[in-house]
Design an enzyme around this catalytic site. Structure first.
Site, mmCIF file in Angstrom:
data_model
loop_
_atom_site.group_PDB
_atom_site.id
_atom_site.type_symbol
_atom_site.label_atom_id
_atom_site.label_comp_id
_atom_site.label_asym_id
_atom_site.label_seq_id
_atom_site.Cartn_x
_atom_site.Cartn_y
_atom_site.Cartn_z
ATOM 1 N N HIS A 160 53.807 26.799 66.113
ATOM 2 C CA HIS A 160 54.915 27.666 65.935
ATOM 3 C C HIS A 160 54.825 28.991 65.520
ATOM 4 O O HIS A 160 53.620 29.226 64.702
ATOM 5 C CB HIS A 160 56.243 27.042 65.138
ATOM 6 C CG HIS A 160 55.890 26.910 63.808
ATOM 7 N ND1 HIS A 160 55.364 25.651 63.338
ATOM 8 C CD2 HIS A 160 56.148 27.557 62.583
ATOM 9 C CE1 HIS A 160 55.084 25.600 62.073
ATOM 10 N NE2 HIS A 160 55.631 26.570 61.539
ATOM 11 N N THR A 189 53.168 33.734 68.125
ATOM 12 C CA THR A 189 52.016 34.183 68.521
ATOM 13 C C THR A 189 50.780 33.463 68.303
ATOM 14 O O THR A 189 50.687 32.824 67.217
ATOM 15 C CB THR A 189 51.785 35.653 68.087
ATOM 16 O OG1 THR A 189 51.918 35.622 66.717
ATOM 17 C CG2 THR A 189 52.633 36.731 68.698
ATOM 18 N N ARG A 190 49.838 33.228 69.053
ATOM 19 C CA ARG A 190 48.473 32.652 68.633
ATOM 20 C C ARG A 190 47.301 33.805 69.437
ATOM 21 O O ARG A 190 47.772 34.160 70.245
ATOM 22 C CB ARG A 190 48.163 31.222 69.323
ATOM 23 C CG ARG A 190 49.025 30.197 68.683
ATOM 24 C CD ARG A 190 48.575 30.092 67.276
ATOM 25 N NE ARG A 190 49.129 28.934 66.519
ATOM 26 C CZ ARG A 190 50.195 29.052 65.783
ATOM 27 N NH1 ARG A 190 50.913 30.151 65.624
ATOM 28 N NH2 ARG A 190 50.918 27.922 65.350
ATOM 29 N N LYS A 220 53.338 40.068 62.659
ATOM 30 C CA LYS A 220 52.891 39.140 62.135
ATOM 31 C C LYS A 220 51.516 39.143 61.504
ATOM 32 O O LYS A 220 50.705 39.455 62.196
ATOM 33 C CB LYS A 220 52.657 37.629 63.066
ATOM 34 C CG LYS A 220 52.313 36.500 62.567
ATOM 35 C CD LYS A 220 52.616 35.294 63.548
ATOM 36 C CE LYS A 220 51.634 34.210 63.646
ATOM 37 N NZ LYS A 220 51.860 33.349 64.607
ATOM 38 N N HIS A 245 43.286 33.852 57.378
ATOM 39 C CA HIS A 245 42.822 32.205 57.759
ATOM 40 C C HIS A 245 41.696 31.940 56.639
ATOM 41 O O HIS A 245 40.584 32.497 56.576
ATOM 42 C CB HIS A 245 41.937 32.536 59.148
ATOM 43 C CG HIS A 245 41.151 31.569 59.675
ATOM 44 N ND1 HIS A 245 42.094 30.361 60.080
ATOM 45 C CD2 HIS A 245 40.085 31.294 60.080
ATOM 46 C CE1 HIS A 245 41.114 29.508 60.636
ATOM 47 N NE2 HIS A 245 39.772 30.039 60.530
ATOM 48 N N CYS A 270 52.864 26.951 57.980
ATOM 49 C CA CYS A 270 52.266 26.443 59.029
ATOM 50 C C CYS A 270 51.514 25.385 58.309
ATOM 51 O O CYS A 270 50.974 25.471 57.201
ATOM 52 C CB CYS A 270 51.919 27.445 60.152
ATOM 53 S SG CYS A 270 51.541 26.698 61.529
ATOM 54 N N LYS A 301 44.360 28.004 71.541
ATOM 55 C CA LYS A 301 43.888 28.840 72.816
ATOM 56 C C LYS A 301 43.243 27.952 73.486
ATOM 57 O O LYS A 301 43.005 28.189 74.849
ATOM 58 C CB LYS A 301 42.843 29.939 72.120
ATOM 59 C CG LYS A 301 41.738 29.346 71.244
ATOM 60 C CD LYS A 301 40.851 30.717 70.981
ATOM 61 C CE LYS A 301 41.190 31.180 69.588
ATOM 62 N NZ LYS A 301 41.429 30.209 68.644
HETATM 63 C C1 LIG Z 1 49.437 29.696 60.916
HETATM 64 C C2 LIG Z 1 48.578 29.188 61.832
HETATM 65 C C3 LIG Z 1 48.063 30.137 62.671
HETATM 66 C C4 LIG Z 1 47.304 29.762 63.782
HETATM 67 N N1 LIG Z 1 46.699 30.585 64.698
HETATM 68 C C5 LIG Z 1 45.932 30.340 65.679
HETATM 69 C C6 LIG Z 1 45.329 31.237 66.551
HETATM 70 O O1 LIG Z 1 45.607 32.465 66.368
HETATM 71 N N2 LIG Z 1 44.833 30.791 67.654
HETATM 72 C C7 LIG Z 1 44.354 29.419 68.062
HETATM 73 O O2 LIG Z 1 43.848 29.012 68.871
HETATM 74 N N3 LIG Z 1 44.977 28.597 67.067
HETATM 75 C C8 LIG Z 1 45.716 28.998 66.046
HETATM 76 N N4 LIG Z 1 46.128 28.074 64.993
HETATM 77 C C9 LIG Z 1 45.754 26.419 65.364
HETATM 78 C C10 LIG Z 1 46.576 25.992 66.387
HETATM 79 O O3 LIG Z 1 47.985 26.547 66.516
HETATM 80 C C11 LIG Z 1 46.439 24.385 66.332
HETATM 81 O O4 LIG Z 1 45.050 24.190 66.274
HETATM 82 C C12 LIG Z 1 47.269 23.707 67.334
HETATM 83 O O5 LIG Z 1 48.445 24.202 67.634
HETATM 84 C C13 LIG Z 1 47.267 22.188 67.050
HETATM 85 O O6 LIG Z 1 47.847 21.534 68.362
HETATM 86 P P1 LIG Z 1 48.211 20.153 68.150
HETATM 87 O O7 LIG Z 1 48.588 19.659 69.335
HETATM 88 O O8 LIG Z 1 47.167 19.332 67.612
HETATM 89 O O9 LIG Z 1 49.233 19.928 67.069
HETATM 90 P P2 LIG Z 1 50.998 20.261 67.243
HETATM 91 O O10 LIG Z 1 51.145 21.184 68.162
HETATM 92 O O11 LIG Z 1 51.573 20.155 65.678
HETATM 93 O O12 LIG Z 1 51.559 18.958 67.964
HETATM 94 C C14 LIG Z 1 51.474 17.519 67.482
HETATM 95 C C15 LIG Z 1 52.501 16.907 67.577
HETATM 96 O O13 LIG Z 1 52.463 15.524 67.413
HETATM 97 C C16 LIG Z 1 53.945 15.108 67.040
HETATM 98 N N5 LIG Z 1 53.691 13.793 66.438
HETATM 99 C C17 LIG Z 1 53.074 13.351 65.346
HETATM 100 N N6 LIG Z 1 53.065 12.177 65.071
HETATM 101 C C18 LIG Z 1 53.812 11.854 65.915
HETATM 102 C C19 LIG Z 1 54.622 10.474 65.960
HETATM 103 N N7 LIG Z 1 54.197 9.381 64.984
HETATM 104 N N8 LIG Z 1 55.292 10.061 66.918
HETATM 105 C C20 LIG Z 1 55.837 10.996 67.747
HETATM 106 N N9 LIG Z 1 55.305 12.305 67.643
HETATM 107 C C21 LIG Z 1 54.465 12.682 66.767
HETATM 108 C C22 LIG Z 1 54.379 16.342 66.029
HETATM 109 O O14 LIG Z 1 55.766 16.237 65.819
HETATM 110 C C23 LIG Z 1 54.100 17.464 66.837
HETATM 111 O O15 LIG Z 1 54.713 18.130 67.482
HETATM 112 C C24 LIG Z 1 46.836 28.232 64.024
HETATM 113 C C25 LIG Z 1 47.829 27.299 63.226
HETATM 114 C C26 LIG Z 1 48.517 27.733 62.169
HETATM 115 C C27 LIG Z 1 49.046 26.934 61.326
#
Ligand SMILES: Cc1cc2nc3c(=O)[nH]c(=O)nc-3n(C[C@H](O)[C@H](O)[C@H](O)COP(=O)(O)OP(=O)(O)OC[C@H]3O[C@@H](n4cnc5c(N)ncnc54)[C@H](O)[C@@H]3O)c2cc1C
Length: 382
Positions: free
Chosen positions: A46, A49-50, A264, A268, A315, A348
């Site tokens: 959330h 932006t990324r 924003k 990092h 986050c 990304k």
């Molecule tokens: C502040 C911040 C800045 C960032 N900036 C960048 C950036 O500029 N560029 C970039 O490339 N990356 C960036 N990142 C990293 C990137 O956003 C994350 O690596 C990526 O979004 C992770 O995706 P995900 O699908 O693993 O996790 P998420 O998108 O969090 O998805 C996991 C989902 O699984 C669900 N879930 C978990 N357990 C269960 C369960 N038991 N049952 C049902 N649902 C479940 C959760 O509710 C969640 O919705 C940033 C991260 C943060 C925190």
């Protein structure tokens, strides 16, 4: 009676929504299960932006995946008719020997990526908003871009549904079991069966992957939005995305131009380790020093952007031991695929990793160059 699918995807965040989209595109009966809202504010995806970069300082091996991701971002925009990416370029600043600068140049050289080095005078002429210390250099990468994470998750989910995927929100996966014959997934609503399982549970991954044997650390990451005093100099047409080495040598500050929520910025670095089941997501007095540090960095490096802090958020990163991703089949179950440990830099990649996860779940492997992200490097073997 358990309901049957070809593949079940746990977690419909950045990776899970992309996996559902690609799986459904191959005619597969896919069920995605998300414990909260789609595009929720409780995981890692959330905050409006990324950053997308192509000259990847973290390791040049990521570049082919980023090149494929760039094609898929364009396809997603075309298929949805939405703007999901602002391609405005980025400026990265630091001492020549720091990881951000040296690593970016190495990836650019190995993969022939356009990336121009600017000295302080050239930077001042082109991007006068930035004020950097005398021993810093700047790199301008035209292919850097801004991604819109909440819209991207919604779009992947919406297009997955149009392709026939069944997506359930507000349903929590409690546990799963796998045998060579298939998987059984138990939620707080019912039990499902499928031929394969993809676990994309972000910060909750360790709870569902206890036997993996790879420690994943969840960390708390403060993010701030300010309302700049001179907005005309900080808008999307004037200010590129940016990252500036922390002069203390630990991580870097980064940020975006002025967007609807504000300008924003964040740092990092590896924040405080937390338990995802008890983490306090409200910025509080313990975070004050971090937010003051962000204000000070803005004052030092982009003084024109200084203004009232209009929003703050927390986050979470999910860090692997070496801060590289973990994409593999489960070491004990060939029909279970895992994607976790994105260590604060995964967003990304979500379209290309969605494609890789679909390959792995349906074909048993992928031709995309993801071998360096395998769990084998941590001693987890099939
Ligand atoms: C502040 C911040 C800045 C960032 N900036 C960048 C950036 O500029 N560029 C970039 O490339 N990356 C960036 N990142 C990293 C990137 O956003 C994350 O690596 C990526 O979004 C992770 O995706 P995900 O699908 O693993 O996790 P998420 O998108 O969090 O998805 C996991 C989902 O699984 C669900 N879930 C978990 N357990 C269960 C369960 N038991 N049952 C049902 N649902 C479940 C959760 O509710 C969640 O919705 C940033 C991260 C943060 C925190």
């Amino acid at each position: 009676l358990a309901r049957h699918f070809d593949v079940i995807v746990v977690g419909i965040g950045a990776m899970g929504s992309a996996a559902c989209f690609h799986l459904a595109g191959r005619g597969c009966r896919v069920l995605g299960i998300e414990q909260f809202d789609l595009a929720n504010q409780l995981g890692s995806s959330h905050g409006e932006t990324r950053l997308y970069r192509l000259a990847y300082y973290e390791h040049p091996d990521y570049v082919p995946l980023l090149q494929r991701a760039a094609q898929l971002w364009a396809d997603l925009e075309r298929d949805s008719g939405q703007t999901l990416v602002h391609r405005r370029g980025g400026v990265f600043m630091g001492r020549a020997e720091c990881e951000l600068i040296a690593g970016t140049l190495q990836a650019a050289a190995e993969h022939d990526i356009a990336c121009t080095q600017l000295d302080r005078t050239q930077l001042e002429r082109r991007f006068p908003q930035f004020h950097i210390p005398e021993d810093y250099v700047a790199l301008h990468e035209p292919s850097a871009a801004i991604l819109l994470p909440e819209q991207i998750i919604q779009t992947h989910a919406e297009l997955a549904r149009r392709r026939g995927a069944v997506l359930h929100d507000h349903e929590k996966v409690l546990d799963w079991q796998a045998t060579p014959a298939g998987v059984t997934v138990r939620t707080d609503r019912q039990t499902y069966q499928a031929a394969g399982l993809v676990v994309c549970a972000g910060a909750w991954s360790s709870l569902l992957l206890q036997e993996l044997g790879v420690p994943l650390t969840v960390t708390r990451q403060p993010v701030a939005w300010v309302r700049p005093a001179t907005p005309q100099r900080c808008g999307i047409d004037a200010l590129p995305v940016w990252a500036i080495e922390d002069p203390r040598g630990v991580g870097f500050y980064y940020g975006f131009p002025l967007m609807p929520k504000g300008l924003k910025l964040a740092r990092h670095f590896t924040g405080a380790t937390v338990d995802i089941q008890t983490v306090d997501r409200c910025p509080g007095s313990d975070d004050e020093a971090d937010f003051n540090d962000l204000s000070d960095a803005l004052q030092q490096f982009i003084p024109e952007a200084v203004g009232p802090m209009v929003d703050r958020s927390i986050c979470v990163y999910t860090c692997s031991p070496d801060f590289h991703f973990l994409i593999d089949h489960h070491p004990a179950h060939d029909n279970v695929v895992i994607a976790c440990g994105f260590s604060g830099h995964g967003f990304k990649f979500c379209p290309v990793l969605g494609e890789a996860l679909a390959d792995m779940a349906l074909d048993g492997g992928s031709e995309l160059p993801i071998g360096f992200l395998s769990a084998r490097r941590f001693g987890a073997t099939r």
